[in-house]
Design a protein around this motif. Structure first.
Motif, mmCIF file in Angstrom:
data_model
loop_
_atom_site.group_PDB
_atom_site.id
_atom_site.type_symbol
_atom_site.label_atom_id
_atom_site.label_comp_id
_atom_site.label_asym_id
_atom_site.label_seq_id
_atom_site.Cartn_x
_atom_site.Cartn_y
_atom_site.Cartn_z
ATOM 1 N N GLU A 165 0.825 -1.203 0.000
ATOM 2 C CA GLU A 165 0.000 0.000 0.000
ATOM 3 C C GLU A 165 0.864 1.259 0.000
ATOM 4 O O GLU A 165 1.827 1.367 0.747
ATOM 5 N N ASP A 166 0.511 2.178 -0.858
ATOM 6 C CA ASP A 166 1.150 3.489 -0.959
ATOM 7 C C ASP A 166 2.647 3.417 -1.262
ATOM 8 O O ASP A 166 3.486 3.914 -0.503
ATOM 9 N N PRO A 167 3.012 2.793 -2.394
ATOM 10 C CA PRO A 167 4.415 2.856 -2.814
ATOM 11 C C PRO A 167 4.827 4.297 -3.076
ATOM 12 O O PRO A 167 4.010 5.132 -3.475
ATOM 13 N N VAL A 168 6.088 4.589 -2.849
ATOM 14 C CA VAL A 168 6.641 5.918 -3.113
ATOM 15 C C VAL A 168 7.697 5.765 -4.198
ATOM 16 O O VAL A 168 8.567 4.887 -4.102
ATOM 17 N N TYR A 169 7.636 6.623 -5.218
ATOM 18 C CA TYR A 169 8.485 6.432 -6.387
ATOM 19 C C TYR A 169 8.830 7.782 -7.016
ATOM 20 O O TYR A 169 8.203 8.812 -6.726
ATOM 21 N N ASP A 170 9.835 7.756 -7.901
ATOM 22 C CA ASP A 170 10.331 8.984 -8.520
ATOM 23 C C ASP A 170 9.591 9.269 -9.818
ATOM 24 O O ASP A 170 8.629 8.577 -10.182
ATOM 25 N N GLU A 171 10.072 10.296 -10.555
ATOM 26 C CA GLU A 171 9.390 10.723 -11.770
ATOM 27 C C GLU A 171 9.344 9.626 -12.830
ATOM 28 O O GLU A 171 8.445 9.595 -13.669
ATOM 29 N N GLY A 172 10.324 8.735 -12.791
ATOM 30 C CA GLY A 172 10.350 7.641 -13.756
ATOM 31 C C GLY A 172 9.592 6.408 -13.313
ATOM 32 O O GLY A 172 9.597 5.393 -14.021
ATOM 33 N N GLY A 173 8.945 6.487 -12.149
ATOM 34 C CA GLY A 173 8.173 5.361 -11.644
ATOM 35 C C GLY A 173 8.975 4.348 -10.863
ATOM 36 O O GLY A 173 8.428 3.310 -10.463
ATOM 37 N N ALA A 174 10.260 4.611 -10.601
ATOM 38 C CA ALA A 174 11.099 3.670 -9.858
ATOM 39 C C ALA A 174 10.885 3.852 -8.355
ATOM 40 O O ALA A 174 10.862 4.989 -7.853
ATOM 41 N N LEU A 175 10.744 2.756 -7.631
ATOM 42 C CA LEU A 175 10.601 2.823 -6.182
ATOM 43 C C LEU A 175 11.830 3.460 -5.554
ATOM 44 O O LEU A 175 12.953 3.316 -6.051
ATOM 45 N N THR A 176 11.624 4.173 -4.443
ATOM 46 C CA THR A 176 12.743 4.791 -3.750
ATOM 47 C C THR A 176 13.740 3.723 -3.315
ATOM 48 O O THR A 176 13.349 2.602 -2.943
#
Length: 326
Positions: free
Chosen positions: A289-300
């Motif tokens: 639930e609630d993944p966090v990712y960058d502008e390219g969609g990659a997970l932190t």
């Protein structure tokens, strides 16, 4: 824009594997953005879905109001259609409500929320609707974080009636989620045991349930049950009614459990998930639930190690359910 294809029917014995749950507020980088056409997901969300959607056997997103206007499905359908256009159409999808307010001790008319939800269900075919058993609003004012229900016999009676009413009003299945007890983020009124409270409610309201692993740990930490004691008392939960597990980013700060939804899973969450997978015989899936990712969609980067541990664990569980593990 045409309606998205309805969600496929799920056999009761299915193991859907890993799912994704997304909180998509309006106006945030991970969320919906207003457009002349009625709204759309942001480019960051689209990038994440392109990169990761093959990881997930199902999905849900959480309702966030775009304004304080009266609920109208037509105000949300353009954005929701574009979200589902960006996702595979052959996988189950669910809906996380935030307005049923099942933990409130106040009188609360759920019919407008149920009608709104049922109208969305008619378009998208939700496999289930889930909401935390919490106090989401008081006297019409939303709270910054849902409070647990009142942990007294009278509070249990009211919450049970609320859950039963919500189940009867909704056309899709209702999953009632075990509430959070984050110390410093909420407070508790009453002294009933939360695990026994939740089992009694589930049985008396005749509802299926979702167990949020972070919420369970938040209660255990509040009770001083850390380390190996985090497994104490879990058998009191309605494990046979559990259809879904949730895991969102959590952190222990100066000995206190924090349910931060920042994408980074704790080792304790993975360990407790493994424990529950063996004890929930009717489980459908496990939701990141609630993944966090960058502008390219990659997970932190910090979220990736335990995310991959979770993927491996859930894939093994799902394969065991189909006899493919050997």
């Amino acid at each position: 824009m045409t309606a998205a294809a309805p969600s496929p029917t799920i056999p009761r014995t299915s193991r859907l594997g890993l799912g994704v749950g997304m909180d998509l507020p309006w106006g945030e980088r991970i969320g919906f953005t207003p457009t002349p056409g009625g709204g759309d997901v942001t480019p960051r969300v689209r990038a994440f879905l392109r990169r990761h959607q093959e990881h997930y056997g199902y999905s849900f997103f959480a309702f966030q109001p775009r304004n304080r206007a009266r609920l109208r499905a037509a105000d949300y359908v353009p954005a929701y259609d574009r979200l589902y256009d960006a996702m595979p159409s052959d996988r189950p999808r669910a809906f996380h409500q935030t307005l049923l307010n099942m933990g409130t001790p106040e009188a609360y008319d759920r019919r407008p929320v149920a009608d709104f939800t049922n109208e969305l269900h008619a378009r998208y075919g939700f496999s289930w609707v889930v909401e935390d058993l919490g106090i989401w609003s008081l006297r019409g004012r939303p709270l910054p974080y849902p409070l647990p229900p009142v942990m007294t016999e009278r509070g249990l009676e009211r919450a049970t009636a609320n859950a039963r009413e919500a189940r009867e009003l909704l056309r899709p299945d209702l999953h009632v989620e075990f509430p959070g007890f984050t110390e410093g983020g909420s407070f508790v009124l009453g002294d009933l045991d939360a695990f026994d409270y939740f089992r009694r409610l589930a049985d008396d309201a005749d509802v299926r349930v979702t167990l949020d692993v972070g919420h369970l740990l938040s209660y255990q930490w509040l009770r001083g049950r850390t380390g190996s004691a985090m497994y104490d008392g879990l058998d009191a939960l309605p494990l046979e009614r559990c259809r879904e597990l949730h895991l969102s980013g959590c952190q222990i700060v100066r000995g206190k459990f924090r349910d931060l939804h920042h994408g980074v899973l704790l080792d304790e969450q993975i360990d407790l998930t493994r424990h529950l997978l063996a004890r929930c015989p009717n489980l459908l899936g496990v939701t990141y639930e609630d993944p966090v990712y960058d502008e390219g969609g990659a997970l932190t980067p910090k979220s990736r190690p335990n995310y991959e541990r979770l993927r491996t664990l859930v894939a093994q569980w799902a394969a065991e359910g189909t006899g493919e593990a050997a």
